[in-house]
Enzyme design. Structure first.
Site, mmCIF file in Angstrom:
data_model
loop_
_atom_site.group_PDB
_atom_site.id
_atom_site.type_symbol
_atom_site.label_atom_id
_atom_site.label_comp_id
_atom_site.label_asym_id
_atom_site.label_seq_id
_atom_site.Cartn_x
_atom_site.Cartn_y
_atom_site.Cartn_z
ATOM 1 N N ARG A 95 -4.403 -14.489 -0.901
ATOM 2 C CA ARG A 95 -3.448 -14.215 0.178
ATOM 3 C C ARG A 95 -4.111 -14.457 1.523
ATOM 4 O O ARG A 95 -5.232 -13.998 1.758
ATOM 5 C CB ARG A 95 -2.948 -12.772 0.107
ATOM 6 N N GLN B 30 -4.497 -7.010 -6.593
ATOM 7 C CA GLN B 30 -5.018 -7.535 -5.335
ATOM 8 C C GLN B 30 -6.396 -6.955 -5.051
ATOM 9 O O GLN B 30 -6.552 -5.732 -4.918
ATOM 10 C CB GLN B 30 -4.060 -7.248 -4.176
ATOM 11 N N THR C 147 0.851 -1.196 0.000
ATOM 12 C CA THR C 147 0.000 0.000 0.000
ATOM 13 C C THR C 147 0.884 1.243 0.000
ATOM 14 O O THR C 147 1.789 1.371 0.825
ATOM 15 C CB THR C 147 -0.928 -0.039 1.235
ATOM 16 N N TYR D 218 -8.553 -7.772 7.094
ATOM 17 C CA TYR D 218 -9.575 -7.104 6.291
ATOM 18 C C TYR D 218 -10.821 -7.998 6.202
ATOM 19 O O TYR D 218 -10.893 -9.037 6.858
ATOM 20 C CB TYR D 218 -9.000 -6.691 4.929
ATOM 21 N N GLY E 286 8.484 -7.665 -0.041
ATOM 22 C CA GLY E 286 7.804 -6.382 0.043
ATOM 23 C C GLY E 286 8.794 -5.233 0.155
ATOM 24 O O GLY E 286 9.111 -4.551 -0.827
ATOM 25 N N ASN F 225 -4.280 -5.548 12.201
ATOM 26 C CA ASN F 225 -5.649 -5.023 12.265
ATOM 27 C C ASN F 225 -6.528 -5.772 13.258
ATOM 28 O O ASN F 225 -7.732 -5.901 13.075
ATOM 29 C CB ASN F 225 -6.284 -4.958 10.869
ATOM 30 N N HIS G 173 -7.622 -10.699 -1.574
ATOM 31 C CA HIS G 173 -6.979 -10.339 -0.297
ATOM 32 C C HIS G 173 -7.770 -10.957 0.852
ATOM 33 O O HIS G 173 -8.774 -10.416 1.298
ATOM 34 C CB HIS G 173 -6.929 -8.821 -0.163
ATOM 35 N N ASN H 12 -4.554 -10.171 6.655
ATOM 36 C CA ASN H 12 -4.256 -8.915 7.364
ATOM 37 C C ASN H 12 -5.437 -8.217 8.018
ATOM 38 O O ASN H 12 -5.448 -6.994 8.151
ATOM 39 C CB ASN H 12 -3.518 -7.948 6.419
HETATM 40 C C1 8OZ Z 1 -0.202 -1.073 5.146
HETATM 41 C C2 8OZ Z 1 -0.969 0.084 5.217
HETATM 42 C C3 8OZ Z 1 -2.259 0.053 4.750
HETATM 43 C C4 8OZ Z 1 -2.788 -1.102 4.225
HETATM 44 C C5 8OZ Z 1 -2.281 -4.826 4.154
HETATM 45 C C6 8OZ Z 1 -3.386 -3.462 2.530
HETATM 46 O O1 8OZ Z 1 -1.703 -4.910 5.242
HETATM 47 C C7 8OZ Z 1 -2.592 -3.502 3.582
HETATM 48 C C8 8OZ Z 1 -2.026 -2.266 4.167
HETATM 49 C C9 8OZ Z 1 -0.725 -2.230 4.624
HETATM 50 O O2 8OZ Z 1 -2.636 -5.833 3.544
#
Ligand code: 8OZ
Length: 371
Positions: free
Chosen positions: A230, A97, A25, A183, A325, A238, A178, A181
């Site tokens: 992923r 993604q 990102t 989400y 990354g 998060n 995705h 992480n």
């Molecule tokens: C860092 C900052 C904002 C989003 C992820 C899409 O961790 C992100 C993300 C990473 O998958």
């Protein structure tokens, strides 16, 4: 034993090496539209076996940070077309993604200032990134609302449409769902965030349902050979957690096996942090074994703080691809540098999120700065 520099197949994608640019990102897409600068950035990194774009919102509701790109409007698709054309002109391959942030968002970023959506109305203890008057700052995520079951087919449709347009309009070689992480899809998977009592919560089968529906819809649209996924089984990113990640992810990969995915991409440990988490053990080899035992032929991609030696070790242990990354961010010619055992540029954290060319397209190649 294959080396990092040997070709490999990932579904229908033929990759000239096993070095992948991980999704990163970068918050450089005002109004969610990819820019010519982004095309230059990705084209600089087209030497990767595969480029994975930064996470890209499948709908306006799916967006959770300032200036991240989308894949649902005509101008966004045009912008991505310029990116894929630039990468293809350099003989690269690029997948996008597909992202829905779920509760990791802010009312300022949501359509009509609505609450972000989530499996359950539980706020994530995490921050998002806002830009006001050109100045970026981190802000706590907003209180979400629980999705009604009747809204779920619409979200699956948003993934399906994004996948279709990614291939047919934007010119991508494939898509990566995705599911990592913390989400939306990961929020549904894990029982720290998912407290639902309907068919999408409770048992492992129910919590995996949304991700499996999305995967089947995307595969139905673009084919398994152009679809990756992923996951991050134990990452606390998060604010997600699960009581039984091993059973959850082994169930998931077994169910995915018949879909013929191009690859599964696994973030090992804490995203961008330690590869081992003391109170969150996970047996990645067992998960790979479960996928293979269920008949999967796709590539197994690993990620998180890899260097060359660790990456070679991963290939010896059965991985097919290694995603880099931070090293790719700072080294546009990463494949050549790894091949020559050349020193690597260090990434500049201050320019990770937001801004322009500085810390983005201005990292030098070896050719520009000879040893
Ligand atoms: C860092 C900052 C904002 C989003 C992820 C899409 O961790 C992100 C993300 C990473 O998958």
């Amino acid at each position: 034993m294959p080396s990092l520099f040997d070709p490999v197949r990932a579904g229908e994608m033929h990759l000239p090496n096993r070095i992948v640019m991980a999704p990163l990102t970068r918050n450089r897409a005002p109004r969610a539209v990819p820019t010519p600068l982004m095309a230059e950035y990705y084209a600089q990194r087209a030497n990767a076996g595969l480029v994975i774009t930064e996470a890209t919102a499948i709908s306006a509701q799916a967006q959770g940070y300032a200036d991240v790109p989308g894949l649902y409007g005509a101008d966004q698709l045009d912008g991505w077309r310029r990116v894929t054309d630039a990468v293809h002109a350099k003989r690269g391959r690029i997948v996008v993604q597909l992202w829905h942030v779920g509760r990791v968002s802010h009312v300022d970023l949501q359509p009509n200032g609505q609450k972000p959506v989530a499996p359950s109305a539980i706020a994530a203890k995490t921050k998002t990134y806002l830009i006001k008057d050109g100045v970026g700052s981190f802000a706590p995520t907003s209180e979400p609302r629980a999705l009604d079951a009747s809204e779920i087919p619409g979200i699956v449709q948003d993934f399906r449409h994004a996948a279709r347009h990614a291939i047919s309009t934007a010119g991508f070689d494939g898509v990566e769902i995705h599911g990592a992480n913390g989400y939306l899809l990961d929020q549904f998977l894990k029982n720290g965030a998912n407290k639902r009592s309907d068919a999408y919560g409770g048992s492992i089968e129910n919590r995996a349902r949304l991700l499996l529906e999305v995967a089947r819809a995307v595969v139905g649209e673009v084919g398994g050979g152009r679809t990756g996924l992923r996951i991050s089984p134990v990452s606390p990113a998060n604010d997600v957690s699960d009581e039984q990640p091993q059973a959850l992810f082994e169930y998931l990969v077994r169910e995915l096996a018949p879909l013929g995915l191009a690859y599964i991409h696994v973030v090992e440990g804490a995203t961008g942090g330690p590869r081992e988490i003391e109170d969150r053990p996970f047996d990645y080899a067992a998960a790979l074994q479960a996928w293979r035992a269920a008949g999967a032929k796709g590539a197994w991609m690993v990620n998180n703080s890899y260097d060359k030696a660790l990456a070679e070790d991963a290939l010896r242990r059965g991985a097919d691809l290694v995603a880099f990354g931070r090293h790719y961010l700072a080294n546009p010619d990463l494949v050549e540098r790894l091949q020559r055992n050349a020193p690597l540029n260090a990434p500049d954290k201050a320019t990770f999120y937001g801004g322009g060319a500085q810390g983005y397209t201005d990292y030098p190649t070896l050719a520009a700065r000879p040893l």
